[in-house]
Design an enzyme around this catalytic site. Structure first.
Site, PDB file in Angstrom:
ATOM      1  N   ASP A 263       5.822   4.702   5.181  1.00 56.21           N
ATOM      2  CA  ASP A 263       6.712   3.732   5.822  1.00 56.21           C
ATOM      3  C   ASP A 263       6.726   2.388   5.093  1.00 56.21           C
ATOM      4  O   ASP A 263       7.354   1.437   5.564  1.00 56.21           O
ATOM      5  CB  ASP A 263       6.345   3.541   7.300  1.00 56.21           C
ATOM      6  CG  ASP A 263       4.941   3.012   7.518  1.00 56.21           C
ATOM      7  OD1 ASP A 263       4.051   3.320   6.701  1.00 56.21           O
ATOM      8  OD2 ASP A 263       4.716   2.279   8.506  1.00 56.21           O
ATOM      9  N   HIS A 264       6.069   2.334   3.938  1.00 58.14           N
ATOM     10  CA  HIS A 264       6.083   1.131   3.110  1.00 58.14           C
ATOM     11  C   HIS A 264       6.677   1.388   1.724  1.00 58.14           C
ATOM     12  O   HIS A 264       7.066   0.449   1.034  1.00 58.14           O
ATOM     13  CB  HIS A 264       4.672   0.553   2.976  1.00 58.14           C
ATOM     14  CG  HIS A 264       4.140   0.029   4.274  1.00 58.14           C
ATOM     15  ND1 HIS A 264       4.070  -1.317   4.575  1.00 58.14           N
ATOM     16  CD2 HIS A 264       3.680   0.676   5.371  1.00 58.14           C
ATOM     17  CE1 HIS A 264       3.585  -1.465   5.798  1.00 58.14           C
ATOM     18  NE2 HIS A 264       3.343  -0.264   6.305  1.00 58.14           N
TER      19      HIS A 264
ATOM     20  N   HIS B  72       1.382   3.950   2.016  1.00 60.23           N
ATOM     21  CA  HIS B  72       1.879   4.709   3.160  1.00 60.23           C
ATOM     22  C   HIS B  72       3.402   4.850   3.106  1.00 60.23           C
ATOM     23  O   HIS B  72       4.120   3.936   2.682  1.00 60.23           O
ATOM     24  CB  HIS B  72       1.453   4.055   4.472  1.00 60.23           C
ATOM     25  CG  HIS B  72       0.020   4.327   4.821  1.00 60.23           C
ATOM     26  ND1 HIS B  72      -0.677   3.604   5.758  1.00 60.23           N
ATOM     27  CD2 HIS B  72      -0.862   5.260   4.347  1.00 60.23           C
ATOM     28  CE1 HIS B  72      -1.926   4.065   5.847  1.00 60.23           C
ATOM     29  NE2 HIS B  72      -2.046   5.065   5.000  1.00 60.23           N
TER      30      HIS B  72
ATOM     31  N   HIS C 153       0.852  -1.198   0.000  1.00 63.57           N
ATOM     32  CA  HIS C 153       0.000   0.000   0.000  1.00 63.57           C
ATOM     33  C   HIS C 153       0.879   1.236   0.000  1.00 63.57           C
ATOM     34  O   HIS C 153       2.106   1.140   0.054  1.00 63.57           O
ATOM     35  CB  HIS C 153      -0.988  -0.012   1.164  1.00 63.57           C
ATOM     36  CG  HIS C 153      -0.387   0.054   2.533  1.00 63.57           C
ATOM     37  ND1 HIS C 153       0.401  -0.956   3.058  1.00 63.57           N
ATOM     38  CD2 HIS C 153      -0.456   1.004   3.513  1.00 63.57           C
ATOM     39  CE1 HIS C 153       0.772  -0.641   4.280  1.00 63.57           C
ATOM     40  NE2 HIS C 153       0.266   0.551   4.580  1.00 63.57           N
TER      41      HIS C 153
ATOM     42  N   HIS D 130       5.005  -4.778  10.961  1.00 64.96           N
ATOM     43  CA  HIS D 130       5.364  -4.051  12.182  1.00 64.96           C
ATOM     44  C   HIS D 130       5.510  -5.002  13.361  1.00 64.96           C
ATOM     45  O   HIS D 130       4.833  -6.036  13.436  1.00 64.96           O
ATOM     46  CB  HIS D 130       4.297  -3.009  12.533  1.00 64.96           C
ATOM     47  CG  HIS D 130       4.230  -1.855  11.598  1.00 64.96           C
ATOM     48  ND1 HIS D 130       5.013  -0.733  11.733  1.00 64.96           N
ATOM     49  CD2 HIS D 130       3.463  -1.640  10.502  1.00 64.96           C
ATOM     50  CE1 HIS D 130       4.732   0.122  10.758  1.00 64.96           C
ATOM     51  NE2 HIS D 130       3.788  -0.412   9.995  1.00 64.96           N
TER      52      HIS D 130
ATOM     53  N   ASP E 259      -0.101  -4.001   6.337  1.00 63.45           N
ATOM     54  CA  ASP E 259      -0.756  -3.564   7.567  1.00 63.45           C
ATOM     55  C   ASP E 259      -2.203  -4.038   7.666  1.00 63.45           C
ATOM     56  O   ASP E 259      -2.968  -3.517   8.478  1.00 63.45           O
ATOM     57  CB  ASP E 259      -0.738  -2.030   7.658  1.00 63.45           C
ATOM     58  CG  ASP E 259       0.645  -1.474   7.941  1.00 63.45           C
ATOM     59  OD1 ASP E 259       1.589  -2.253   8.155  1.00 63.45           O
ATOM     60  OD2 ASP E 259       0.789  -0.234   7.932  1.00 63.45           O
TER      61      ASP E 259
ATOM     62  N   HIS F 130      -7.577  -0.986   5.721  1.00 70.59           N
ATOM     63  CA  HIS F 130      -6.544  -0.083   6.256  1.00 70.59           C
ATOM     64  C   HIS F 130      -6.376   1.100   5.304  1.00 70.59           C
ATOM     65  O   HIS F 130      -6.337   2.246   5.728  1.00 70.59           O
ATOM     66  CB  HIS F 130      -5.237  -0.857   6.407  1.00 70.59           C
ATOM     67  CG  HIS F 130      -4.090  -0.043   6.916  1.00 70.59           C
ATOM     68  ND1 HIS F 130      -4.074   0.522   8.169  1.00 70.59           N
ATOM     69  CD2 HIS F 130      -2.903   0.294   6.335  1.00 70.59           C
ATOM     70  CE1 HIS F 130      -2.931   1.171   8.344  1.00 70.59           C
ATOM     71  NE2 HIS F 130      -2.211   1.057   7.239  1.00 70.59           N
TER      72      HIS F 130
END
Length: 254
Positions: free
Chosen positions: A56-57, A54, A52, A172, A134, A111
């Site tokens: 942090d990905h 975001h 996805h 995570h 996530d 999410h």
């Protein structure tokens, strides 16, 4: 196909998939841990798999592409224009190949609106490998930033039907906090209590809790147990999406 778990930021995991001299990376939070591992392995990055959009990905995509400009970025069709360097646009049911393994794509919004998961089917004596970003965590699930409880129940239902020995590579290290919450809504579950104790010990020793096994998640993760009496009782309702939504709301406030 060998899987290497890399640490990033405070609690992110990046997964490097190695096939001899070729490598793929799942959700590169940042480039440096990936580059370090590639150098150690003597491997070249050929693929980036994003679940996805975001930061942090996908935060490492651009730097990795500067060094490996021919690497192919795979992500969701529904995330078009949100993934740096995306070249392949995936939909539910698509099939891709890497490292002699076949991966099925699951569209799992909730999410985010474009989230996908990559499931590498078992081969020979190797278990299935689920890279779920996530959507599903060890002991938990992602917050509903762009989706609804009904969407998330449908998404998690797709993952819940996979074999019990599937390894769950979530993005995570949230397991301890997830289980602290889980025992507040499913506290009479002996398998959950046992898992909580094991995870407490593992984290005291700074051991990773990822990957987990899907069979364990089915028995102890409250966000896969919306149809169980204990969770329905905690939510004070029975309809799946409403049970899930109530439990997710309780976790958001935990």
């Amino acid at each position: 196909m060998q899987i290497h778990r890399l640490n990033a930021w405070s609690d992110n995991y990046i997964f490097l998939l190695q096939d001899g001299p070729r490598a793929a990376v799942v959700d590169p939070t940042e480039a440096q841990p990936v580059l370090k591992k590639l150098e150690e392995l003597g491997a070249k990055l050929t693929v980036i798999f994003n679940t996805h959009h975001h930061g942090d990905h996908v935060g490492g995509n651009q730097q990795l592409l500067k060094i490996f400009p021919n690497a192919t970025v795979y992500a969701s069709e529904a995330d078009r224009d949100r993934i740096p360097g995306q070249k392949v646009f995936l939909n539910d049911g698509d099939v891709i190949l890497f490292g002699g393994r076949t991966a099925q794509i699951f569209f799992v919004p909730g999410h985010t609106r474009g989230h996908i998961a990559y499931y590498f089917a078992p081969i020979d004596q190797e278990p299935g490998e689920l890279f779920c970003g996530d959507t599903l965590f060890a002991g938990g699930c992602g917050r509903l930033f762009e989706g609804t409880p009904a969407q998330m129940v449908e998404s998690l239902s797709k993952l819940r039907q996979l074999p019990d020995n599937t390894r769950v590579w979530c993005a995570h290290e949230y397991t301890l906090n997830n289980l602290k919450f889980a025992v507040t809504v499913d506290g009479q579950n002996p398998e959950l209590q046992n898992r909580y104790q094991q995870v407490q010990l593992a984290r005291q020793r700074q051991q990773a809790t990822v990957p987990s096994l899907l069979g364990v998640e089915k028995k102890t993760n409250p966000f896969l147990r919306w149809d169980q009496p204990a969770l329905q009782s905690a939510a004070k309702m029975q309809e799946p999406a409403r049970v899930f939504g109530r439990i997710r709301g309780m976790k958001d406030m935990f």
